[in-house]
Design a protein around this motif. Structure first.
Motif, PDB file in Angstrom:
ATOM      1  N   PHE A  12      27.047 -49.094  -3.236  1.00  0.00           N
ATOM      2  CA  PHE A  12      27.595 -47.918  -3.929  1.00  0.00           C
ATOM      3  C   PHE A  12      28.640 -48.312  -4.963  1.00  0.00           C
ATOM      4  O   PHE A  12      28.402 -48.236  -6.147  1.00  0.00           O
ATOM      5  N   HIS A  13      29.826 -48.739  -4.488  1.00  0.00           N
ATOM      6  CA  HIS A  13      30.913 -49.025  -5.416  1.00  0.00           C
ATOM      7  C   HIS A  13      30.619 -50.294  -6.202  1.00  0.00           C
ATOM      8  O   HIS A  13      30.413 -51.363  -5.639  1.00  0.00           O
ATOM      9  N   GLY A  14      30.581 -50.174  -7.517  1.00  0.00           N
ATOM     10  CA  GLY A  14      30.295 -51.314  -8.367  1.00  0.00           C
ATOM     11  C   GLY A  14      28.851 -51.399  -8.811  1.00  0.00           C
ATOM     12  O   GLY A  14      28.522 -52.168  -9.719  1.00  0.00           O
ATOM     13  N   VAL A  15      27.972 -50.611  -8.190  1.00  0.00           N
ATOM     14  CA  VAL A  15      26.565 -50.585  -8.577  1.00  0.00           C
ATOM     15  C   VAL A  15      26.138 -49.168  -8.966  1.00  0.00           C
ATOM     16  O   VAL A  15      25.554 -48.955 -10.024  1.00  0.00           O
ATOM     17  N   ILE A  16      26.465 -48.204  -8.106  1.00  0.00           N
ATOM     18  CA  ILE A  16      26.135 -46.809  -8.398  1.00  0.00           C
ATOM     19  C   ILE A  16      27.294 -46.108  -9.099  1.00  0.00           C
ATOM     20  O   ILE A  16      27.105 -45.408 -10.097  1.00  0.00           O
ATOM     21  N   VAL A 136      23.360 -48.550   0.480  1.00  0.00           N
ATOM     22  CA  VAL A 136      23.898 -49.291   1.625  1.00  0.00           C
ATOM     23  C   VAL A 136      25.303 -49.738   1.243  1.00  0.00           C
ATOM     24  O   VAL A 136      25.465 -50.609   0.385  1.00  0.00           O
ATOM     25  N   SER A 137      26.308 -49.143   1.867  1.00  0.00           N
ATOM     26  CA  SER A 137      27.667 -49.393   1.393  1.00  0.00           C
ATOM     27  C   SER A 137      28.683 -49.467   2.519  1.00  0.00           C
ATOM     28  O   SER A 137      28.582 -48.749   3.517  1.00  0.00           O
ATOM     29  N   ILE A 162      23.099 -45.200   3.861  1.00  0.00           N
ATOM     30  CA  ILE A 162      23.624 -45.908   5.032  1.00  0.00           C
ATOM     31  C   ILE A 162      25.057 -46.345   4.720  1.00  0.00           C
ATOM     32  O   ILE A 162      25.292 -47.132   3.793  1.00  0.00           O
ATOM     33  N   TYR A 163      26.001 -45.825   5.506  1.00  0.00           N
ATOM     34  CA  TYR A 163      27.410 -46.133   5.284  1.00  0.00           C
ATOM     35  C   TYR A 163      28.005 -46.769   6.543  1.00  0.00           C
ATOM     36  O   TYR A 163      27.705 -46.355   7.669  1.00  0.00           O
ATOM     37  N   GLY A 195      23.913 -55.787  -5.300  1.00  0.00           N
ATOM     38  CA  GLY A 195      25.321 -55.518  -5.035  1.00  0.00           C
ATOM     39  C   GLY A 195      26.188 -56.291  -6.006  1.00  0.00           C
ATOM     40  O   GLY A 195      25.688 -57.136  -6.761  1.00  0.00           O
ATOM     41  N   ASP A 196      27.480 -56.033  -5.978  1.00  0.00           N
ATOM     42  CA  ASP A 196      28.372 -56.672  -6.951  1.00  0.00           C
ATOM     43  C   ASP A 196      29.296 -57.713  -6.334  1.00  0.00           C
ATOM     44  O   ASP A 196      30.131 -58.280  -7.032  1.00  0.00           O
ATOM     45  N   LYS A 197      29.161 -57.970  -5.014  1.00  0.00           N
ATOM     46  CA  LYS A 197      30.035 -58.943  -4.365  1.00  0.00           C
ATOM     47  C   LYS A 197      29.207 -60.001  -3.645  1.00  0.00           C
ATOM     48  O   LYS A 197      28.359 -59.677  -2.819  1.00  0.00           O
TER      49      LYS A 197
END
Length: 247
Positions: A12-16, A136-137, A162-163, A195-197
């Motif tokens: 989510f964060h950094g991608v969406i 998926v976050s 999915i969290y 993902g971003d990480k």
């Protein structure tokens, strides 16, 4: 060469989306927290402990990128142990009972959330191609992310969300990706995960045996041993990559 994708999993964060913090909203949040805690805790103590809790939580998240199967911190544990650890028991009980409300306010009301450029077009193109897509976050409050998506053009686009707070495990625990695959009815070996990480997303995908891990970052930070299958700069780059393997 990557495998042909049969499902797409997205952080989510950094991608969406991304969040821009608004410090000017901090006072309003502290007032809410003070009302819940009650008069036994001074406002300046509440502000200082909330700041200290945020720092400790950030450091905990970084540390949890190392274990093989990290679990998620509960909302109740964050507010009672990371913020209110030394408050009177009545105040701790009050924030424990309001943990879900506080977590949502902290994530949504203190930030300005926007979707990343190109993400709507990416998701729509993948859905139109017949591939299931899941979020998926890691997050303290999946309900907040669900609300952000529901208010956006992405509402209804995902086959699963999915969290970590809802399933109890967090990336890089591979179980969180297995939850997504089960919900989609997909095989992780034929899925792509973006993902971003490196130490959370890419490591998680590698541990789970995902068919392709994709680092979505304009300025990837190198890691001595965690490597994605490939990387793209943004959602437009990911869309082009997916289309290349679907045509």
């Amino acid at each position: 060469m990557l495998i042909r994708p049969r499902a797409l999993l997205l952080d989510f964060h950094g991608v969406i989306g991304r969040a821009e913090a608004h410090p000017d909203r901090e006072d309003a949040f502290i007032e809410v927290l003070a009302r819940i805690a009650g008069p036994s805790v001074p406002a300046d103590r509440i502000r200082a402990d909330h700041a200290a809790g945020r720092v400790a939580y950030r450091e905990w998240r970084d540390a949890m990128s190392r274990p093989s199967a990290p679990v998620e911190l509960s909302q109740q544990e964050f507010w009672t142990e990371y913020v209110a650890a030394d408050w009177p028991e009545k105040a701790r009980d009050a924030v424990r009972a309001s943990a879900e409300v506080l977590s949502r306010l902290w994530l949504i009301d203190n930030n300005e959330w926007t979707l990343l450029p190109g993400i709507v077009e990416l998701v729509q193109s993948v859905v139109d191609a017949g591939l299931p897509v899941a979020v998926v976050s890691n997050t303290l409050c999946g309900a907040a992310f669900r609300e952000i998506i529901a208010r956006s053009p992405l509402d209804g686009a995902f086959g699963a969300e999915i969290y970590s707070d809802e399933v109890g495990v967090r990336k890089p625990n591979p179980a969180i990706l297995k939850h997504a695959a089960d919900r989609l009815g997909a095989d992780l070996a034929h899925a792509w995960f973006a993902g971003d990480k490196l130490d959370r997303d890419i490591l998680c995908g590698r541990r789970a045996g995902v068919g392709a891990t994709i680092l979505m970052s304009a300025e990837p930070i190198p890691h001595p041993w965690i490597q994605p299958h490939t990387n793209v700069a943004d959602a437009d780059g990911l869309q082009k990559l997916v289309q290349a393997y679907l045509t």
